[in-house]
Design a protein around this motif. Structure first.
Motif, PDB file in Angstrom:
ATOM      1  N   GLN A 167     -11.712 -27.696  17.707  1.00  0.00           N
ATOM      2  CA  GLN A 167     -12.034 -29.079  17.756  1.00  0.00           C
ATOM      3  C   GLN A 167     -13.404 -29.306  17.494  1.00  0.00           C
ATOM      4  O   GLN A 167     -14.366 -28.380  17.913  1.00  0.00           O
ATOM      5  CB  GLN A 167     -11.727 -29.533  19.227  1.00  0.00           C
ATOM      6  CG  GLN A 167     -10.362 -29.635  19.821  1.00  0.00           C
ATOM      7  CD  GLN A 167      -9.405 -30.530  19.163  1.00  0.00           C
ATOM      8  OE1 GLN A 167     -10.046 -31.780  18.879  1.00  0.00           O
ATOM      9  NE2 GLN A 167      -8.349 -30.556  18.789  1.00  0.00           N
ATOM     10  N   ILE A 168     -13.753 -30.054  16.542  1.00  0.00           N
ATOM     11  CA  ILE A 168     -15.143 -30.546  16.485  1.00  0.00           C
ATOM     12  C   ILE A 168     -15.540 -31.615  17.040  1.00  0.00           C
ATOM     13  O   ILE A 168     -14.880 -32.637  17.102  1.00  0.00           O
ATOM     14  CB  ILE A 168     -15.367 -30.739  14.885  1.00  0.00           C
ATOM     15  CG1 ILE A 168     -14.741 -29.694  13.952  1.00  0.00           C
ATOM     16  CG2 ILE A 168     -16.801 -30.767  14.322  1.00  0.00           C
ATOM     17  CD1 ILE A 168     -15.337 -28.374  13.967  1.00  0.00           C
ATOM     18  N   HIS A 169     -16.683 -31.775  17.687  1.00  0.00           N
ATOM     19  CA  HIS A 169     -17.122 -32.940  18.448  1.00  0.00           C
ATOM     20  C   HIS A 169     -17.758 -33.797  17.367  1.00  0.00           C
ATOM     21  O   HIS A 169     -18.219 -33.637  16.387  1.00  0.00           O
ATOM     22  CB  HIS A 169     -18.612 -32.409  19.253  1.00  0.00           C
ATOM     23  CG  HIS A 169     -19.356 -33.456  19.814  1.00  0.00           C
ATOM     24  ND1 HIS A 169     -18.888 -34.048  21.120  1.00  0.00           N
ATOM     25  CD2 HIS A 169     -20.389 -34.223  19.499  1.00  0.00           C
ATOM     26  CE1 HIS A 169     -19.571 -35.112  21.266  1.00  0.00           C
ATOM     27  NE2 HIS A 169     -20.672 -35.231  20.560  1.00  0.00           N
ATOM     28  N   ARG A 170     -17.199 -35.128  17.824  1.00  0.00           N
ATOM     29  CA  ARG A 170     -17.355 -36.271  16.896  1.00  0.00           C
ATOM     30  C   ARG A 170     -18.242 -37.330  17.582  1.00  0.00           C
ATOM     31  O   ARG A 170     -19.074 -38.152  17.041  1.00  0.00           O
ATOM     32  CB  ARG A 170     -16.038 -36.464  16.343  1.00  0.00           C
ATOM     33  CG  ARG A 170     -16.258 -37.763  15.140  1.00  0.00           C
ATOM     34  CD  ARG A 170     -14.911 -38.005  14.220  1.00  0.00           C
ATOM     35  NE  ARG A 170     -14.956 -39.081  13.604  1.00  0.00           N
ATOM     36  CZ  ARG A 170     -15.712 -39.195  12.443  1.00  0.00           C
ATOM     37  NH1 ARG A 170     -16.346 -38.037  11.862  1.00  0.00           N
ATOM     38  NH2 ARG A 170     -15.519 -40.294  11.689  1.00  0.00           N
ATOM     39  N   GLU A 211     -10.547 -29.417  13.408  1.00  0.00           N
ATOM     40  CA  GLU A 211     -11.370 -29.041  12.235  1.00  0.00           C
ATOM     41  C   GLU A 211     -10.519 -29.148  10.944  1.00  0.00           C
ATOM     42  O   GLU A 211     -11.112 -29.832  10.002  1.00  0.00           O
ATOM     43  CB  GLU A 211     -11.730 -27.606  12.318  1.00  0.00           C
ATOM     44  CG  GLU A 211     -12.284 -27.045  11.203  1.00  0.00           C
ATOM     45  CD  GLU A 211     -13.027 -25.511  11.511  1.00  0.00           C
ATOM     46  OE1 GLU A 211     -12.998 -24.937  12.561  1.00  0.00           O
ATOM     47  OE2 GLU A 211     -13.316 -25.000  10.445  1.00  0.00           O
ATOM     48  N   ASP A 212      -9.263 -29.145  10.891  1.00  0.00           N
ATOM     49  CA  ASP A 212      -8.419 -29.385   9.890  1.00  0.00           C
ATOM     50  C   ASP A 212      -8.519 -30.972   9.457  1.00  0.00           C
ATOM     51  O   ASP A 212      -8.646 -31.228   8.294  1.00  0.00           O
ATOM     52  CB  ASP A 212      -6.928 -29.053  10.039  1.00  0.00           C
ATOM     53  CG  ASP A 212      -6.783 -27.682   9.906  1.00  0.00           C
ATOM     54  OD1 ASP A 212      -7.608 -26.984   9.701  1.00  0.00           O
ATOM     55  OD2 ASP A 212      -5.640 -27.061  10.347  1.00  0.00           O
ATOM     56  N   TYR A 213      -8.497 -31.891  10.326  1.00  0.00           N
ATOM     57  CA  TYR A 213      -8.605 -33.213  10.181  1.00  0.00           C
ATOM     58  C   TYR A 213     -10.163 -33.493   9.628  1.00  0.00           C
ATOM     59  O   TYR A 213     -10.337 -34.315   8.613  1.00  0.00           O
ATOM     60  CB  TYR A 213      -8.560 -33.986  11.395  1.00  0.00           C
ATOM     61  CG  TYR A 213      -8.854 -35.498  11.095  1.00  0.00           C
ATOM     62  CD1 TYR A 213      -7.995 -36.405  10.735  1.00  0.00           C
ATOM     63  CD2 TYR A 213      -9.963 -35.949  11.471  1.00  0.00           C
ATOM     64  CE1 TYR A 213      -8.273 -37.968  10.664  1.00  0.00           C
ATOM     65  CE2 TYR A 213     -10.521 -37.298  11.603  1.00  0.00           C
ATOM     66  CZ  TYR A 213      -9.622 -38.050  10.855  1.00  0.00           C
ATOM     67  OH  TYR A 213      -9.996 -39.442  10.523  1.00  0.00           O
ATOM     68  N   GLU A 268     -21.960 -30.156   7.093  1.00  0.00           N
ATOM     69  CA  GLU A 268     -23.236 -30.328   7.945  1.00  0.00           C
ATOM     70  C   GLU A 268     -23.055 -29.572   9.168  1.00  0.00           C
ATOM     71  O   GLU A 268     -24.175 -28.956   9.768  1.00  0.00           O
ATOM     72  CB  GLU A 268     -23.846 -31.809   7.847  1.00  0.00           C
ATOM     73  CG  GLU A 268     -23.987 -32.467   6.740  1.00  0.00           C
ATOM     74  CD  GLU A 268     -25.202 -31.889   6.355  1.00  0.00           C
ATOM     75  OE1 GLU A 268     -26.258 -31.945   6.929  1.00  0.00           O
ATOM     76  OE2 GLU A 268     -25.464 -31.813   4.978  1.00  0.00           O
ATOM     77  N   VAL A 269     -22.055 -29.965   9.964  1.00  0.00           N
ATOM     78  CA  VAL A 269     -21.896 -29.461  11.391  1.00  0.00           C
ATOM     79  C   VAL A 269     -21.852 -27.821  10.995  1.00  0.00           C
ATOM     80  O   VAL A 269     -22.464 -27.042  12.005  1.00  0.00           O
ATOM     81  CB  VAL A 269     -20.631 -30.000  11.933  1.00  0.00           C
ATOM     82  CG1 VAL A 269     -20.273 -29.159  13.151  1.00  0.00           C
ATOM     83  CG2 VAL A 269     -20.525 -31.325  11.926  1.00  0.00           C
ATOM     84  N   LYS A 270     -21.273 -27.252  10.334  1.00  0.00           N
ATOM     85  CA  LYS A 270     -21.092 -25.771  10.168  1.00  0.00           C
ATOM     86  C   LYS A 270     -22.431 -25.389   9.852  1.00  0.00           C
ATOM     87  O   LYS A 270     -22.885 -24.074  10.287  1.00  0.00           O
ATOM     88  CB  LYS A 270     -20.049 -25.487   8.924  1.00  0.00           C
ATOM     89  CG  LYS A 270     -18.762 -25.833   9.318  1.00  0.00           C
ATOM     90  CD  LYS A 270     -18.085 -24.665  10.030  1.00  0.00           C
ATOM     91  CE  LYS A 270     -16.702 -25.257  10.506  1.00  0.00           C
ATOM     92  NZ  LYS A 270     -16.160 -24.353  11.464  1.00  0.00           N
ATOM     93  N   LYS A 271     -23.351 -26.112   8.989  1.00  0.00           N
ATOM     94  CA  LYS A 271     -24.682 -25.214   8.518  1.00  0.00           C
ATOM     95  C   LYS A 271     -25.480 -25.343   9.764  1.00  0.00           C
ATOM     96  O   LYS A 271     -26.403 -24.783  10.220  1.00  0.00           O
ATOM     97  CB  LYS A 271     -25.283 -26.386   7.636  1.00  0.00           C
ATOM     98  CG  LYS A 271     -25.138 -25.902   6.285  1.00  0.00           C
ATOM     99  CD  LYS A 271     -26.314 -26.659   5.279  1.00  0.00           C
ATOM    100  CE  LYS A 271     -25.314 -27.576   4.483  1.00  0.00           C
ATOM    101  NZ  LYS A 271     -26.202 -28.529   3.774  1.00  0.00           N
ATOM    102  N   SER A 272     -25.318 -26.328  10.705  1.00  0.00           N
ATOM    103  CA  SER A 272     -26.452 -26.552  11.746  1.00  0.00           C
ATOM    104  C   SER A 272     -25.956 -25.522  13.042  1.00  0.00           C
ATOM    105  O   SER A 272     -24.882 -25.083  13.280  1.00  0.00           O
ATOM    106  CB  SER A 272     -26.271 -27.996  12.391  1.00  0.00           C
ATOM    107  OG  SER A 272     -24.983 -28.485  12.700  1.00  0.00           O
TER     108      SER A 272
END
Ligand code: HEM
Length: 239
Positions: free
Chosen positions: A5-8, A222-224, A235-239
């Motif tokens: 899950q990615i924080h949004r 993450e897939d979504y 961007e999220v992955k880079k930070s």
């Protein structure tokens, strides 16, 4: 398929969104009840019914004004307290547009949603453009097209509403109030038209359920994120 899950959305932004939605629904319903002109009123029994529920027109107007001031005041406070952390980044995001990429997104996404991927492929081949739907950032350009008038329309609605309240205590001239009434109605109508599409896209359209759930949980799979907001995920992955 990944379950990450990615924080949004933060809890506060989720709260502000639903506070906004509840206030909007209340203000729309009571505002519609305040229109007692048969030529303008699509639901002629609605004003009578609401007056019965609220115990008269004066109470109905008072309830509309109290919720309107609470709504505008809540956003004013939020805007001041969270200017740097939430509001300015949100404005930066909704005003960041790449004309070529986003125009192509509107065309390809529009065809895909109405006619499907197969037709998108056929039409793209016929007209010589790529059938690939361009990647989008935190918001897609459709969301931005709604967010800009929703935010600025909200400000206009609040300002014209305040002028109408001030007129009750003799603090606004007749001409100003009459303009405020027209601007209030027209702006509500315009934002409402966008709102119908927003609610459809955000909660009913196929594939958008993760976005809807994220307005409660604050996260998306993450897939979504990769499929709908790849530039943001990168961007999220880079930070
Ligand atoms: C009950 C009705 C509503 C539902 C189901 C709904 C749903 C949603 C969802 C799911 C999102 C998150 C999208 C994402 O994370 O990508 C969102 C965002 C947003 N909502 Fe709503 N919403 C509603 C009412 C409203 C109202 C009344 C307004 C303002 C008039 C509003 C303005 C916005 C804005 C500005 C955003 C951020 C940009 C966007 O996604 O368009 N929403 N909404």
């Amino acid at each position: 398929m990944t379950l990450t899950q990615i924080h949004r959305h933060t809890r506060l932004s989720i709260f502000m969104h639903w506070f906004n939605a509840v206030c909007w629904i209340f203000l729309l319903l009571t505002g519609l009840g305040l229109i007692r002109n048969d030529d303008l009123q699509p639901l002629t029994s609605w004003p009578t019914m609401l007056r019965y529920v609220f115990g008269g027109g004066a109470n109905l107007l008072l309830a509309h004004e109290i919720v309107g001031i609470t709504w505008a005041g809540g956003f004013f406070l939020y805007g001041v307290i969270r200017l740097k952390s939430d509001v300015l980044p949100f404005f930066r995001e909704i005003f960041t547009v790449d004309f070529y990429r986003d125009f192509l997104w509107l065309i390809t996404k529009g065809i895909q949603m109405t006619l499907g991927y197969k037709m998108l492929g056929i039409i793209a081949e016929k007209f010589g453009f790529s059938p690939r739907i361009p990647d989008q950032g935190f918001y897609n350009v459709g969301q931005k097209i709604f967010a800009i008038p929703a935010v600025f329309g909200g400000m206009v609605i609040a300002a014209s509403g305040i002028i109408m309240i001030l007129s009750q205590i003799g603090m606004a001239s007749n001409a100003v109030v009459q303009w405020a009434i027209v601007i209030h109605f027209v702006t509500v109508g315009l934002v409402f038209a966008g709102l119908l599409i927003h609610v459809f896209m955000a909660s009913i359209a196929a594939g958008e359920q993760p976005a809807f759930l994220s307005m409660f949980t604050g996260t998306v799979p993450e897939d979504y994120a990769r499929h709908h907001h790849k530039l943001w995920l990168d961007e999220v992955k880079k930070s």
